[in-house]
Design a protein around this motif. Structure first.
Motif, PDB file in Angstrom:
ATOM      1  N   GLN B 136      35.106  41.689  31.883  1.00 48.20           N
ATOM      2  CA  GLN B 136      34.208  41.242  30.123  1.00 48.20           C
ATOM      3  C   GLN B 136      35.564  41.366  29.072  1.00 48.20           C
ATOM      4  N   GLU B 137      35.636  40.740  28.113  1.00 49.67           N
ATOM      5  CA  GLU B 137      37.062  40.196  27.133  1.00 49.67           C
ATOM      6  C   GLU B 137      36.838  41.941  26.401  1.00 49.67           C
ATOM      7  N   GLY B 138      38.632  42.155  26.801  1.00 49.09           N
ATOM      8  CA  GLY B 138      39.062  43.407  26.302  1.00 49.09           C
ATOM      9  C   GLY B 138      39.130  44.297  27.527  1.00 49.09           C
ATOM     10  N   LYS B 139      38.864  44.151  28.166  1.00 49.21           N
ATOM     11  CA  LYS B 139      38.679  44.978  29.489  1.00 49.21           C
ATOM     12  C   LYS B 139      39.791  45.475  29.655  1.00 49.21           C
ATOM     13  N   TYR B 140      40.510  44.674  30.040  1.00 47.27           N
ATOM     14  CA  TYR B 140      41.981  44.662  30.638  1.00 47.27           C
ATOM     15  C   TYR B 140      42.953  43.951  29.082  1.00 47.27           C
ATOM     16  N   THR B 141      44.379  44.827  29.209  1.00 47.14           N
ATOM     17  CA  THR B 141      45.023  44.148  28.672  1.00 47.14           C
ATOM     18  C   THR B 141      45.443  42.932  29.496  1.00 47.14           C
ATOM     19  N   PRO B 142      46.663  42.233  29.073  1.00 42.46           N
ATOM     20  CA  PRO B 142      47.743  41.428  29.985  1.00 42.46           C
ATOM     21  C   PRO B 142      48.471  42.491  30.927  1.00 42.46           C
ATOM     22  N   ALA B 143      48.849  42.922  30.250  1.00 45.58           N
ATOM     23  CA  ALA B 143      49.644  43.899  31.474  1.00 45.58           C
ATOM     24  C   ALA B 143      48.212  44.254  32.499  1.00 45.58           C
ATOM     25  N   GLN B 144      47.614  44.768  31.741  1.00 42.48           N
ATOM     26  CA  GLN B 144      46.298  45.364  33.738  1.00 42.48           C
ATOM     27  C   GLN B 144      45.742  44.738  34.138  1.00 42.48           C
ATOM     28  N   LEU B 145      45.894  43.379  33.204  1.00 38.55           N
ATOM     29  CA  LEU B 145      45.148  41.920  34.318  1.00 38.55           C
ATOM     30  C   LEU B 145      46.477  41.583  35.025  1.00 38.55           C
ATOM     31  N   ASP B 146      47.680  41.508  34.938  1.00 43.55           N
ATOM     32  CA  ASP B 146      48.665  40.847  35.987  1.00 43.55           C
ATOM     33  C   ASP B 146      48.635  42.283  36.982  1.00 43.55           C
ATOM     34  N   ALA B 147      48.676  43.328  36.103  1.00 36.82           N
ATOM     35  CA  ALA B 147      48.221  44.588  37.468  1.00 36.82           C
ATOM     36  C   ALA B 147      47.768  44.141  38.704  1.00 36.82           C
ATOM     37  N   ALA B 148      46.205  43.505  37.932  1.00 31.00           N
ATOM     38  CA  ALA B 148      45.171  43.687  38.717  1.00 31.00           C
ATOM     39  C   ALA B 148      45.329  42.564  39.746  1.00 31.00           C
ATOM     40  N   LEU B 149      45.991  41.957  39.765  1.00 34.81           N
ATOM     41  CA  LEU B 149      45.982  40.789  40.055  1.00 34.81           C
ATOM     42  C   LEU B 149      46.345  41.263  42.324  1.00 34.81           C
ATOM     43  N   ALA B 150      47.035  42.726  41.534  1.00 35.56           N
ATOM     44  CA  ALA B 150      47.106  43.025  43.644  1.00 35.56           C
ATOM     45  C   ALA B 150      46.294  43.350  44.549  1.00 35.56           C
ATOM     46  N   SER B 151      44.589  43.751  43.255  1.00 36.41           N
ATOM     47  CA  SER B 151      43.548  44.446  43.771  1.00 36.41           C
ATOM     48  C   SER B 151      43.358  43.123  45.123  1.00 36.41           C
ATOM     49  N   LEU B 152      43.507  41.424  44.355  1.00 35.67           N
ATOM     50  CA  LEU B 152      42.713  40.439  45.145  1.00 35.67           C
ATOM     51  C   LEU B 152      42.705  40.139  46.219  1.00 35.67           C
ATOM     52  N   ASN B 153      44.370  41.198  46.864  1.00 37.01           N
ATOM     53  CA  ASN B 153      44.311  41.227  48.575  1.00 37.01           C
ATOM     54  C   ASN B 153      44.688  42.993  49.262  1.00 37.01           C
ATOM     55  N   ASP B 154      43.419  43.571  48.483  1.00 28.98           N
ATOM     56  CA  ASP B 154      43.320  44.730  49.082  1.00 28.98           C
ATOM     57  C   ASP B 154      43.909  44.879  50.559  1.00 28.98           C
ATOM     58  N   PHE B 155      43.072  44.302  51.550  1.00 28.37           N
ATOM     59  CA  PHE B 155      42.479  44.484  52.560  1.00 28.37           C
ATOM     60  C   PHE B 155      43.436  42.874  53.323  1.00 28.37           C
ATOM     61  N   SER B 156      44.119  42.918  54.354  1.00 29.22           N
ATOM     62  CA  SER B 156      44.651  41.664  55.183  1.00 29.22           C
ATOM     63  C   SER B 156      44.267  40.895  56.174  1.00 29.22           C
ATOM     64  N   GLU B 157      43.477  41.747  56.994  1.00 33.56           N
ATOM     65  CA  GLU B 157      41.889  41.563  58.450  1.00 33.56           C
ATOM     66  C   GLU B 157      41.230  42.288  57.889  1.00 33.56           C
ATOM     67  N   PRO B 158      39.885  41.335  57.316  1.00 33.46           N
ATOM     68  CA  PRO B 158      39.064  42.199  57.079  1.00 33.46           C
ATOM     69  C   PRO B 158      37.950  42.498  58.544  1.00 33.46           C
ATOM     70  N   TYR B 159      36.859  42.921  59.212  1.00 32.60           N
ATOM     71  CA  TYR B 159      36.139  42.923  60.010  1.00 32.60           C
ATOM     72  C   TYR B 159      35.341  42.029  60.679  1.00 32.60           C
ATOM     73  N   GLN B 160      34.420  41.516  59.426  1.00 31.16           N
ATOM     74  CA  GLN B 160      33.206  40.882  59.339  1.00 31.16           C
ATOM     75  C   GLN B 160      33.559  39.851  58.550  1.00 31.16           C
ATOM     76  N   ALA B 161      32.820  39.011  58.918  1.00 34.19           N
ATOM     77  CA  ALA B 161      31.965  37.558  58.281  1.00 34.19           C
ATOM     78  C   ALA B 161      32.236  37.869  57.118  1.00 34.19           C
ATOM     79  N   ALA B 162      32.539  36.790  56.285  1.00 37.45           N
ATOM     80  CA  ALA B 162      31.672  36.503  55.023  1.00 37.45           C
ATOM     81  C   ALA B 162      32.010  35.308  54.431  1.00 37.45           C
ATOM     82  N   VAL B 163      31.864  34.953  53.227  1.00 38.77           N
ATOM     83  CA  VAL B 163      32.075  33.629  53.149  1.00 38.77           C
ATOM     84  C   VAL B 163      33.773  32.269  52.930  1.00 38.77           C
ATOM     85  N   ASP B 164      34.606  33.639  52.292  1.00 40.22           N
ATOM     86  CA  ASP B 164      36.176  33.426  53.188  1.00 40.22           C
ATOM     87  C   ASP B 164      35.967  33.685  53.823  1.00 40.22           C
ATOM     88  N   ARG B 165      36.097  34.271  54.864  1.00 39.64           N
ATOM     89  CA  ARG B 165      36.469  34.097  56.085  1.00 39.64           C
ATOM     90  C   ARG B 165      35.243  34.127  57.223  1.00 39.64           C
TER      91      ARG B 165
END
Lengths: 562, 183
Positions: B136-165
């Motif tokens: 949502q607009e205004g939810k994150y400051t630019p710095a927070q959004l940059d930091a949030a990119l780390a959450s894209l890779n919270d887990f390296s090898e998930p167990y189950q099948a999903a769309v991405d794997r």
């Protein structure tokens, strides 16, 4: 028990890092209360009456001695010296500080433990038979299947934000000790007419405010397809379960609203797309998971003559063996239940020293492994008959050898109003008052098998609906009262109890139980169990007795005051 | 203009999400200029008018949590962008909708999560097939959004099948039995 491989360990380690950062952001004000709540709940962290409560996952109840020592350490270091076994076989601590939780999780990860999905609106910890792998009536060991389901459901991206919590239980024996009929999904491992292995699937069971017995949605799902079938169920629920009212959001409400045939049709339609897809299980995967259980290899031993001699000469030992020792599938071995229901203790509580002591017993007598049970006790699955006497003496020394398993004082109880923010009434003092009334062991043995389950509120964590005698704490104008049900049962004949009438004050409860027991004794035939007598003669006679004796007591009291 | 996350990076967004306010009619509401993501109701009411815009790559459609993605089956090849709305971050219907769009309906264009989208859900959203995340607009400051990119890779090898794997861990990796490990 199951041993993590590098992937299992990495997921738990990555979770520790993720949750530590989430906690940091929450404490720094970057995450709001509302945003943090589902995150902390999916990590078993509640904000409770006194402090956060942390619920640690014990997948299908399996623990080793190293883990027990870590739990003892956590109890001692971060809590007030004890922990609590829950009806879902988990372990919870009532007094940790939020700031300490990341550190606690880090210590748990070092012994292959975590708190993932022990709460929140996601797929919860899978539960099973505490005697899995050693029960004489077992058809198939359910643990590898539980572990496969655990892995599949851990951080399942599609099902992390369901309408409500979701519980799966698996049974692999003739007698259901996993209470699968009161779970969102209950899986019964079965063979079909052709002798092939698969699952009978029950859906929509659950207790709480609207207790319902699960119904069969599929008579036989081949084992290869079980993850695909569960995915189909979860997807139908995720898309169509109610989200407008938390009390009507469980899958049981959806199943009731659609009717079983329509619900099953929708699941089948979804399943048709998923069948034989990538999540289809292979024999190699089953073998791999089963192969990561480092069970002791047991070969039959001669029956132990010393054990039998002790039984004959030591009455106290014999009483314990009769109640707390179970037959094992391998001759010369037995399973032992350590009672966490001594008098005057909260049912299911263990002190830090007891965690350590049980670890010691497990190492010495039970191949380093224990199970937690739905009834809030601890099982040593495989003990040599020759060791039973020594084990009994040591268990007695640490207060865990009360010979009351399956008897009236082996009470299931939620933490209740002493700890839980949701509770309307206290549970533990009621359990203790009843235990106090029935402290005569000979009388307890004579009464025979009887399950009393106590819940402090409608959420029914103490599973009062399925107790032979169920006690539910209710709030009336700010005062605590207790409603009594009888005739409930768990197992193959799972039944919901019936309310006997108006509720009682806390102080009346031991008398109420006495009236119920007296009516049972007066009506029982032969060695009938309480539940069998209730089934045979009905609730009415018990009800009449309880309220007549209550009126007499109240009148006697009035006369005394005149 | 809000920021979005795409291909692991923060980008300025070029699209406007149109939401119907009370009293707005799907058939008559004026569309903002430029690239626009319209509600399903608007698409359905004015499909003929809007189809050329979609084919020109300047119009997308968003689905609410209670809308069936199969309603778009015939149009998915024409739509450059489909969005799924999260009215609350804890409302998980959008994960199943995205999964169905990718696996059942074969949608290959931009799939965007809009609404109450938080960094703590990024990993799950990507796994279910979203390619663009729009907090949502205004939810994150630019710095927070940059930091949030780390959450894209919270887990390296998930167990189950999903769309991405699309294969579960046991098919992606060779996992060892106990005997293969040093004691």
């Amino acid at each position: 028990m199951y041993q993590y491989d590098e992937y299992d360990q990495r997921i738990v380690d990555e979770r520790v890092a993720q949750f530590a950062d989430q906690t940091r952001r929450y404490l720094a004000g970057e995450l709001t209360e509302d945003e943090f709540r589902p995150l902390r709940l999916q990590n078993g962290l509640y904000i409770q009456r006194h402090a956060p409560m942390l619920r640690i996952a014990v997948p299908y109840g399996n623990l080793n001695s190293k883990q027990l020592r870590t739990l003892g350490h956590i109890a001692r270091t971060y809590d007030r010296g004890y922990g609590h076994i829950t009806t879902r076989q988990n372990v919870q601590f009532n007094w940790p500080r939020l700031e300490d939780v990341p550190e606690i999780l880090d210590q748990l990860a070092k012994v292959q433990m975590h708190a993932i999905q022990t709460s929140g609106n996601c797929i919860r910890n899978v539960t099973s038979d505490p005697f899995a792998g050693v029960a004489a009536d077992e058809i198939v060991d359910p643990r590898p299947w539980c572990e496969i389901l655990r892995q599949w459901s851990t951080f399942h991206p599609e099902f992390a934000f369901l309408p409500r919590k979701f519980k799966i239980a698996v049974n692999g024996a003739k007698e259901d000790r996993a209470v699968i009929r009161v779970h969102d999904i209950g899986l019964d491992i079965v063979h079909n007419a052709a002798g092939e292995l698969g699952f009978r699937v029950l859906v929509g069971g659950g207790l709480g405010r609207t207790p319902i017995i699960g119904e069969e949605v599929a008579a036989f799902v081949p084992w290869q397809q079980i993850l695909n079938y569960c995915e189909a169920i979860l997807r139908v629920y995720n898309l169509h379960g109610r989200r407008d009212n938390a009390y009507k959001a469980r899958i049981k409400i959806l199943v009731k609203a659609l009717g079983v045939p329509e619900f099953a049709r929708q699941v089948e339609e979804e399943f048709a797309h998923l069948k034989d897809g990538p999540s289809t299980l292979t024999q190699a995967e089953i073998d791999r998971v089963a192969g990561r259980f480092n069970d002791p290899v047991l070969s039959a031993l001669a029956q132990d003559a010393g054990y039998r001699a002790r039984l004959a000469e030591d009455k106290a030992f014999a009483a314990w063996a009769r109640r707390n020792v179970r037959n094992h599938r391998v001759q010369g071995y037995a399973s032992v239940v350590l009672s966490l229901k001594p008098y005057g203790v909260a049912p299911g509580d263990l002190t830090a020293d007891q965690f350590d002591a049980v670890a010691e017993l497990a190492d010495r007598y039970a191949f380093g492994e224990v199970r937690s049970t739905h009834e809030q006790n601890i099982v040593l699955a495989s003990v040599r008959e020759a060791d039973l006497f020594a084990l009994w003496q040591e268990a007695r020394a640490i207060g865990l050898a009360t010979p009351n398993i399956g008897l009236l004082t082996d009470i299931i109880s939620c933490p209740g109003g002493d700890f839980c923010a949701l509770a309307n009434a206290k549970s533990i003092p009621i359990a203790n008052a009843i235990q106090d009334r029935f402290d005569n062991l000979d009388y307890l043995f004579d009464i025979g098998e009887l399950e009393i389950n106590i819940s402090g509120c409608m959420n029914a964590c103490g599973h009062h609906h399925v107790g032979h005698i169920g006690i539910l704490g209710v709030d009336k104008n700010g005062e605590e009262f207790y409603q009594v049900t009888i005739g409930g049962d768990q197992g193959n004949q799972t039944t919901l109890g019936k309310v006997i009438g108006p509720s009682f004050a806390a102080a009346e409860m031991p008398d109420v139980i006495s009236s119920l027991i007296n009516n049972f004794i007066d009506n029982r035939q032969d060695d009938e169990r309480f539940i069998d007598t209730v089934r045979r003669i009905g609730v009415e006679s018990f009800k009449t007795r309880v309220y007549a004796e209550r009126t007499a007591r109240l009148e006697a009291k009035e006369i005394a005051h005149v | 203009m809000s920021d979005i996350i795409k291909n692991g990076r923060v980008h300025a967004d070029e699209w406007t999400v149109l939401r119907l306010a009370e009293g707005d009619e799907a058939a008559t509401i004026a569309l903002p200029a430029g690239r626009v993501i319209v509600p399903l109701a608007v698409w359905q009411a004015r499909r003929e008018e809007l189809l050329p815009k979609a084919e020109a790559g300047v119009l997308g459609v968003w689905l609410a949590g209670n809308e069936n993605p199969a309603a778009l089956t015939a149009d998915l090849s024409a739509l450059p962008l489909v969005a799924v709305d999260f009215p609350k971050f804890a409302d998980g219907r959008g994960y199943s909708i995205a999964t169905l769009l990718r696996t059942r309906l074969g949608y290959g264009g931009e799939l965007r999560a809009i609404g109450n989208v938080l960094r703590d859900q990024f990993f799950f959203l990507l796994r279910c097939g979203f390619s663009v995340l729009q907090p949502q607009e205004g939810k994150y400051t630019p710095a927070q959004l940059d930091a949030a990119l780390a959450s894209l890779n919270d887990f390296s090898e998930p167990y189950q099948a999903a769309v991405d794997r699309p294969e579960p861990l046991f098919r992606r990796q060779s996992r060892r039995p106990l005997q293969g490990e040093a004691a």
